[in-house]
Design a protein around this motif. Structure first.
Motif, PDB file in Angstrom:
ATOM      1  N   GLY A  73     118.166  22.288  29.242  1.00 45.77           N
ATOM      2  CA  GLY A  73     118.654  21.357  28.221  1.00 45.77           C
ATOM      3  C   GLY A  73     119.733  21.949  27.344  1.00 45.77           C
ATOM      4  N   GLU A  74     119.562  23.188  26.939  1.00 46.30           N
ATOM      5  CA  GLU A  74     120.544  23.841  26.082  1.00 46.30           C
ATOM      6  C   GLU A  74     121.860  24.049  26.818  1.00 46.30           C
ATOM      7  OE1 GLU A  74     122.274  25.761  22.797  1.00 46.30           O
ATOM      8  OE2 GLU A  74     120.588  24.377  23.029  1.00 46.30           O
ATOM      9  N   ARG A  77     123.619  20.727  27.131  1.00 46.12           N
ATOM     10  CA  ARG A  77     124.223  20.363  25.842  1.00 46.12           C
ATOM     11  C   ARG A  77     125.570  21.044  25.650  1.00 46.12           C
ATOM     12  NH1 ARG A  77     125.011  22.612  21.155  1.00 46.12           N
ATOM     13  NH2 ARG A  77     123.879  24.508  21.735  1.00 46.12           N
ATOM     14  N   LYS A  78     125.644  22.335  25.937  1.00 44.38           N
ATOM     15  CA  LYS A  78     126.897  23.063  25.740  1.00 44.38           C
ATOM     16  C   LYS A  78     128.004  22.511  26.633  1.00 44.38           C
ATOM     17  CE  LYS A  78     124.801  27.436  24.282  1.00 44.38           C
ATOM     18  NZ  LYS A  78     124.596  28.870  24.614  1.00 44.38           N
ATOM     19  N   GLU A  81     129.055  18.941  25.332  1.00 47.05           N
ATOM     20  CA  GLU A  81     129.822  19.043  24.091  1.00 47.05           C
ATOM     21  C   GLU A  81     131.248  19.519  24.351  1.00 47.05           C
ATOM     22  OE1 GLU A  81     127.503  21.514  21.545  1.00 47.05           O
ATOM     23  OE2 GLU A  81     126.335  19.832  20.743  1.00 47.05           O
ATOM     24  N   THR A 115     123.420   9.733  27.162  1.00 51.97           N
ATOM     25  CA  THR A 115     122.405  10.781  27.221  1.00 51.97           C
ATOM     26  C   THR A 115     121.131  10.324  26.535  1.00 51.97           C
ATOM     27  OG1 THR A 115     121.918  13.078  26.643  1.00 51.97           O
ATOM     28  CG2 THR A 115     123.260  11.836  25.097  1.00 51.97           C
ATOM     29  N   SER A 117     119.009  13.048  25.869  1.00 54.91           N
ATOM     30  CA  SER A 117     118.585  14.364  25.415  1.00 54.91           C
ATOM     31  C   SER A 117     118.619  14.460  23.891  1.00 54.91           C
ATOM     32  CB  SER A 117     119.495  15.442  26.008  1.00 54.91           C
ATOM     33  OG  SER A 117     119.226  16.694  25.432  1.00 54.91           O
ATOM     34  N   ASP A 119     118.759  17.074  22.288  1.00 55.21           N
ATOM     35  CA  ASP A 119     119.708  18.132  21.935  1.00 55.21           C
ATOM     36  C   ASP A 119     121.117  17.584  21.715  1.00 55.21           C
ATOM     37  OD1 ASP A 119     117.761  20.099  22.155  1.00 55.21           O
ATOM     38  OD2 ASP A 119     118.127  20.377  24.299  1.00 55.21           O
ATOM     39  N   LEU A 120     121.414  16.431  22.297  1.00 62.11           N
ATOM     40  CA  LEU A 120     122.762  15.852  22.204  1.00 62.11           C
ATOM     41  C   LEU A 120     122.820  14.646  21.278  1.00 62.11           C
ATOM     42  CD1 LEU A 120     123.707  16.124  25.967  1.00 62.11           C
ATOM     43  CD2 LEU A 120     124.957  17.203  24.096  1.00 62.11           C
ATOM     44  N   THR A 127     125.006   7.026  19.427  1.00 61.21           N
ATOM     45  CA  THR A 127     125.875   7.673  20.409  1.00 61.21           C
ATOM     46  C   THR A 127     126.316   6.594  21.391  1.00 61.21           C
ATOM     47  OG1 THR A 127     124.764   9.805  20.200  1.00 61.21           O
ATOM     48  CG2 THR A 127     126.029   9.425  22.212  1.00 61.21           C
TER      49      THR A 127
END
Length: 877
Positions: A73-74, A77-78, A81, A115, A117, A119-120, A127
């Protein structure tokens, strides 16, 4: 080019990647997501991963990078983004049951605009993924928040396209391949632009996509009409794109809400920016925005709704009054407001949790959070029973649904503190399934029985060191040291030899092991079945959950505005359909919050048909820009249904609010500060109507003084004579105060300054009339300019003022001069004074002292006679 693969695994990869060439493919292999070829190289660069390689059966090594599934997940996200799309390819069958290569498929594609998620996602804002279609002067915008299911379709005029799209704030925009060149403004904003084939926006194809999604024969029932081709094209293309991103389906999308022109006030970028509605001019403290002042919401749904309303003021008076009525109810009963907020505090994001259930993504912890949130809603009814709801509150409470049945279902099915993943702890509550309870007893009792068996065997064999253990290879076993091998009974079956011991099994031990292992496996399968059934039940209630979330949001926003109104001493604005804008003791809602209480200086402002253009003069730092912004914020707050910072406010409904306060260059487009200023001013002059509110600050300062003054004068004339809008114009051009002598509906105001002992004090108070000085040098002293610089500036100022006086003596004064087109000119022609002619012709070398005195007396008399004539002429004009 990627070389062909020869191994079955890489052939499978190549086939899947071929269908997702525009995304980075996360390919599931065991406990990792692997990336190959160019995807691996990109991921290694962006994520800082180690780039390795593997042999794919061909001569060339394949670049490889991987991430653990638990941390995926992380990493996703990166990448997202940074503007990348990520396709998640998972194993879709049990590897232990697979024959050959495990089947894999892309289960979703994550993009900046699509998304689920956490995290996002930002709980306080939507969004959105948007699609745009333009046909001449008509624009259709469709927008979906995949995480909530919200679906909005907006019809806009071409001139309002940027404003309408910016109000939604999409993270990604779909456009037809041939339409991209027309979206320069969107491209500049940093939004991801996704090109799609033009045929996907076709009305016929789009109509079928929408009808299929909602299971309808025609689109009339959804609110679309025969002339809505741009709306249908945008909405259908968006639905088609989302289906590709989400193979599992998008059945949770709510029915589209269609917005027609006229109901919502378009806010252009300069107005949103200058008034600092949701983003500060200087990045950092979000509390320095209007939203930061008004937001006392306690739920994510309320926070999102308040942000949306702040960016979408209403222009329908009845709708505004319905919101104001609701705020009035709670502002008049602070104890009810506090009880309502207390009942909503702790309510989680019902909207997004419901969407997760509907799409099969909710974890046990998500489902329990949803159930607990629904369980709190009965207290809302108790809180609201203490008052009589009106306006929006009445509408929300009439349809209120606490969903007690769903809350009870969750409470009876899921334990109070479930794990995130089934199998990592108990998920299903005791009493939900008798079979499950029996299996748990077996599993727990079986372990206890093995412990009892260990003691029994010790007693039987008289081997005190005998122990019962377990490993994955042999299962349960009895371990006996070699020193006690002679005591082992005949029914012990040797399974493993160690250096100092032997391991055995017995029929009784195997029987217990079978019961325990079977029960444990069956528990996990049964819990998953029960949980999946519950999640599906909640998902089938998605329409109901979305309606509940919408009502929670309305109550939360109303309570927030009421709390702020009471705490900050705001008043309800008197809305009307006339022209007048009259505010008594008005204040700036953000600035006053940053000052000690009672220190902010309030001001009165009145704009009427007879005084519709106010020219505000005064030195820098006196507060002209603050006055302009507070007028704009007061108008906007009233139009979103909020009380306003004043002791009294009577505000006519406006169709637009325009602000041009400050400017900066646009290096991307190659525009100077002055060019940006002129472009913004041009947009106002072309768009404003007699029902608009226009706020201008320092028009023309980015060029020479005379050019700037001329433009400022002409802009003021145009707004007064042709547009007729309510206008407040702050300026340093004191010459503009003469407009009040020329135009009937212009009034002069100045921001007061007190001068004492060579020092100035800003009073921040609006007073009638124009300012007599700019006090620029004094402001420079306050800013810390060196004393030699200040002294030199004073000397130069004295010289320049004397030169200006000399020009005035020569007849170069501002006055009205008729031209051929009968328009008001800014400057009259310079008439040379007769005395100047006589002085120029004089030869001082041939004049005696007596003649000089006689000549001087004559010149004085002539000058006085000429000045008297000029004064009489100006008086006649």
């Amino acid at each position: 080019m990627t070389p062909p693969s020869t191994t079955p695994l890489m052939q499978q990869y190549d086939e899947i990647k071929a269908r997702h060439r525009d995304a980075i493919l996360f390919f599931r292999m065991g406990d990792f997501f692997e990336m190959f070829y160019g995807d691996a190289e990109t991921a290694a660069r962006v994520l800082g991963l180690t780039l390795t390689s593997r042999n794919n059966g061909s001569a060339a090594a394949v670049p490889l990078a991987g991430v653990p599934i638990r941390a995926a997940g992380e990493y996703v996200r990166k990448l997202v983004e940074r503007g990348y799309r990520v396709a998640i390819c998972d194993q879709v069958e049990d590897p232990s049951a697979a024959k050959g290569i495990v089947r894999r498929a892309v289960i979703e594609t994550v993009t900046p605009g699509a998304t689920f998620s956490d995290d996002l996602l930002d709980g306080s804002r939507n969004t959105f993924l948007a699609a745009v279609v333009q046909l001449q002067e008509r624009v259709g915008i469709a927008a979906v928040d995949l995480s909530t299911g919200e679906f909005r379709v907006i019809e806009a005029r071409a001139g309002d396209f940027s404003s309408s799209l910016a109000r939604i704030g999409p993270r990604e925009v779909l456009v037809g391949a041939s339409a991209r060149p027309a979206l320069g403004a969107v491209t500049d904003s940093g939004v991801l632009i996704t090109e799609r084939p033009d045929w996907e926006f076709d009305v016929g194809i789009s109509s079928r996509e929408i009808a299929e999604l909602y299971g309808v024969a025609g689109l009339d029932g959804l609110g679309f009409g025969a002339e809505d081709d741009v709306l249908i094209g945008a909405a259908g293309a968006l639905v088609r794109y989302l289906r590709g991103l989400q193979p599992g389906g998008i059945a949770h999308l709510a029915r589209p809400v269609i917005e027609r022109p006229g109901g919502v006030m378009p806010l252009d970028d300069m107005t949103r920016r200058n008034l600092e509605l949701v983003e500060p001019l200087r990045s950092g403290d979000g509390s320095s925005t209007l939203l930061g002042v008004m937001d006392r919401t306690v739920t994510p749904m309320g926070a999102r709704l308040l942000r949306a309303r702040t960016l979408a003021p209403l222009t329908d008076r009845a709708a505004i009054e319905a919101r104001l009525d609701a705020v009035t109810v709670l502002a008049s009963a602070p104890h009810v407001c506090a009880a309502l907020q207390a009942s909503l505090e702790g309510v989680r994001d019902v909207e997004r949790l419901g969407a997760k259930c509907a799409t099969g993504r909710a974890t046990p912890r998500d489902v329990r959070a949803l159930g607990d949130s629904l369980g709190m809603l009965d207290s809302v009814v108790n809180a609201m029973s203490r008052t009589e709801p009106r306006g929006e509150l009445a509408a929300a409470m009439q349809l209120w649904d606490s969903a007690a049945d769903l809350a009870a279902l969750v409470a009876a099915t899921v334990v109070e503190r479930p794990p995130v993943v089934i199998g990592e702890g108990e998920t299903v509550a005791k009493g939900r399934s008798q079979e499950l309870d029996d299996l748990r007893s077996i599993a727990t009792g079986g372990r206890d029985s093995i412990a009892a068996l260990q003691q029994s065997e010790r007693d039987r064999t008289r081997i005190a060191s005998l122990k019962v253990g377990h490993n994955r290879v042999f299962g349960y076993y009895i371990e006996v040291t070699n020193a006690n091998a002679h005591l082992v009974p005949a029914d012990y079956q040797r399974r493993q030899t160690l250096a100092g011991a032997e391991r055995y099994v017995t029929p009784a031990l195997k029987e217990y092991e079978e019961k325990v292992l079977h029960a444990t496996e069956r528990i996990e399968r049964l819990e998953r079945e029960i949980f999946d059934e519950l999640r599906a039940q909640l998902g089938s209630a998605i329409v109901r959950l979305q309606a509940i979330a919408a009502r929670i949001a309305v109550l939360d926003v109303t309570a927030s505005l009421a709390e702020v109104a009471v705490r900050e001493r705001y008043v309800r604005p008197e809305m009307h359909d006339g022209f007048e804008f009259e505010v008594t003791s008005g204040r700036h809602p953000v600035v006053e919050r940053m000052m000690p209480r009672e220190q902010f200086i309030p001001n009165d402002v009145a704009l009427t048909p007879e005084a519709r253009l106010l020219v505000v003069t005064g030195p820098n730092m006196a507060g002209k820009s603050t006055v302009l912004r507070q007028i704009g914020l007061q108008a906007l707050m009233a139009h979103i249904g909020s009380f306003v910072p004043a002791s009294r406010a009577r505000i006519g409904v406006v169709d637009r609010i325009f602000t041009r306060v400050g400017a900066s260059d646009n290096l991307v487009r190659g525009q100077s500060t002055f060019m940006v200023e002129m472009a913004e001013t041009s947009a106002i002059l072309h768009t404003a109507t007699a029902r608009s509110l226009v706020l201008l600050d320092e028009i023309g300062r980015g060029t020479s003084t005379w050019d700037g003054l001329s433009i400022a004068w002409a802009v003021s004339e145009h707004l007064h004579n042709r547009v007729g809008a309510k206008t407040v114009f702050a300026t340093h051009y004191h010459e503009l105060t003469q407009l009040a002598d020329e135009l009937p509906a212009v009034r002069n105001l100045n921001v007061g300054v007190e001068e004492r002992d060579g020092r100035i004090r800003f009073l921040h108070r609006l007073r009638p009339g124009g300012a007599d000085r700019s006090y620029g040098i004094e402001v420079g002293r306050l800013a810390g300019l060196p004393e030699p610089v200040l002294g030199r500036a004073r000397s130069l100022l004295a010289v320049l003022e004397q030169e200006q006086l000399a020009v005035a003596m020569a007849g170069g004064t501002l006055r009205r001069a008729r031209r051929d087109d009968d328009q008001l000119g800014l400057f009259g022609s310079v008439r040379e004074h007769p005395v100047v002619d006589r002085l120029r012709a004089l030869d001082v070398n041939h004049v005696t002292p007596l003649e000089a005195l006689t000549l001087l007396a004559g010149l004085v008399a002539d000058a006085r006679q000429e000045d008297a004539g000029l004064a009489e002429e100006n008086h006649r004009r």
